[in-house]
Motif scaffolding. Structure first.
Motif, PDB file in Angstrom:
ATOM      1  N   ASN A 159       0.804  -1.222   0.000  1.00  0.00           N
ATOM      2  CA  ASN A 159       0.000   0.000   0.000  1.00  0.00           C
ATOM      3  C   ASN A 159       0.842   1.281   0.000  1.00  0.00           C
ATOM      4  N   GLY A 160       1.991   1.241  -0.625  1.00  0.00           N
ATOM      5  CA  GLY A 160       2.813   2.440  -0.732  1.00  0.00           C
ATOM      6  C   GLY A 160       3.753   2.686   0.429  1.00  0.00           C
ATOM      7  N   LYS A 204       7.068   2.211   2.567  1.00  0.00           N
ATOM      8  CA  LYS A 204       8.457   1.891   2.209  1.00  0.00           C
ATOM      9  C   LYS A 204       9.264   1.852   3.494  1.00  0.00           C
TER      10      LYS A 204
END
Length: 170
Positions: free
Chosen positions: A153-154, A156
């Motif tokens: 979901n993005g 990092k």
């Protein structure tokens, strides 16, 4: 014209068999190279995983020991967050060399994870399987900490678990 037709004969059966054998060997070689590349441990560029650990991050992992390999199976997720995308890797961290190794990791659908968390969110995409060929490690497995490069979901985030191979996980 009839003389010309009689001169063109099909290739002998031996040529077809030889061509088939050469093709089969080439295909087998390609498959073995592909398998080796997919199972290769790679260094991890930590600059790409610089975000803080997401709140409510949970994980579980089971280690299986083989004669020349280890496998890790489990899940990693953020409680309360649906999976829109999955880009997660199991990572090993060697403290004395400050080296991070990205393991060959695949997502495994595990429906039993949904029974662990009763919030109505489908977590079955949180499952993973990672393979560790021991020849890829410079030191004994017990010197490596399990980490996660969590990119679902993005996110990092590079997350340290504090657990080392050969020890108790969870």
């Amino acid at each position: 014209m009839s003389a010309r037709l009689s001169e063109s004969r099909p290739a002998p059966l031996r040529l077809y068999i030889l061509f088939g054998i050469v093709l089969a060997i080439a295909l087998l070689g390609f498959c073995l190279l592909l398998r080796a590349d997919v199972r290769r441990v790679r260094p991890l560029d930590t600059t790409l995983w610089s975000q803080e650990e997401p709140a409510n991050f949970v994980w579980d992992c089971t280690e299986t020991v083989g004669s020349d390999y280890r496998t890790l199976e489990g899940y990693a997720l953020v409680k309360g967050e649906r999976f829109e995308s999955v880009n997660n890797f199991a990572v090993l961290y060697h403290k004395s060399t400050n080296e991070y190794l990205r393991l060959p990791t695949v997502m495994v659908r595990r429906s039993e994870i949904n029974q662990l968390f009763s919030d109505g969110i489908n977590y079955e995409c949180a499952g993973f399987y990672a393979y560790i060929p021991l020849r890829a490690l410079e030191d004994s497995p017990e010197q490596y900490e399990l980490c996660f490069a969590y990119g679902a979901n993005g996110h990092k985030s590079l997350i340290h678990t504090g657990q080392y191979l050969g020890g108790e996980f969870s």
